[in-house]
Enzyme design. Structure first.
Site, PDB file in Angstrom:
ATOM      1  N   ILE A  80      -4.721   3.649   9.714  1.00 14.39           N
ATOM      2  CA  ILE A  80      -6.044   4.197   9.474  1.00 14.39           C
ATOM      3  C   ILE A  80      -7.233   3.882   9.551  1.00 14.39           C
ATOM      4  CG2 ILE A  80      -7.016   5.870   8.542  1.00 14.39           C
ATOM      5  CD1 ILE A  80      -4.452   6.653   7.505  1.00 14.39           C
ATOM      6  N   GLU A  94       1.928   0.399   6.422  1.00 16.96           N
ATOM      7  CA  GLU A  94       2.953  -0.779   5.613  1.00 16.96           C
ATOM      8  C   GLU A  94       2.388   0.073   4.869  1.00 16.96           C
ATOM      9  OE1 GLU A  94       1.756  -2.161   8.428  1.00 16.96           O
ATOM     10  OE2 GLU A  94       2.530  -3.917   9.085  1.00 16.96           O
TER      11      GLU A  94
END
Ligand code: ZN
Length: 140
Positions: free
Chosen positions: A48, A59
């Site tokens: 993002i 992750e």
């Protein structure tokens, strides 16, 4: 310790679905991740980015979602990137995965479905350790 058998196909499919939700207006580089717990749950994340170049990796989104849901043991992480690319975690993600998911298997998947297998220890052989401080010491 008995672990659930690792069936990577659902994990890869979950990472591919998360990849579709990536918000990457700055780089255009999309990533999806899926983290499997020792209970068989799968938590996903996508990268993002914001217009002012702040952001977070797929992750860490998956790891933080899992931790915030109360999960504490993790078996495997699948990471899906752009076609033809096997994208390993960045240094920040490697450190956090090493701290919260020792022994984690990491499966790098390109958009063609080819995989590369690693462990977090392979990817971060010289880790920064904080002595005897454990992340779950105070509340687990
Ligand atoms: Zn990262």
């Amino acid at each position: 310790m008995s672990e659930q058998p690792l069936d990577i196909q659902p994990l890869i499919k979950a990472a591919e679905a998360a990849y579709q939700h990536a918000v990457a207006p700055s780089s255009g580089f999309r990533v999806g991740a899926a983290l499997q717990t020792d209970h068989g749950a799968i938590l996903t994340g996508c990268n993002i980015e914001s217009p002012v170049y702040l952001g977070i990796c797929a992750e860490r989104v998956a790891l933080f979602k899992a931790l915030s849901e109360g999960f504490r043991k993790f078996l495997a992480l699948a990471i899906v990137c752009e076609e033809g690319v096997h994208c390993p975690p960045c240094g920040t993600c490697r450190q956090l995965l090493w701290e919260f998911a020792p022994g984690l298997k990491i499966i790098l998947v390109d958009k063609c479905g080819t995989t590369q297998w690693h462990t977090i220890e392979d990817l971060l052989p010289k880790v920064f350790e904080r002595g005897d401080r454990k992340p779950f010491k105070n509340n687990d």
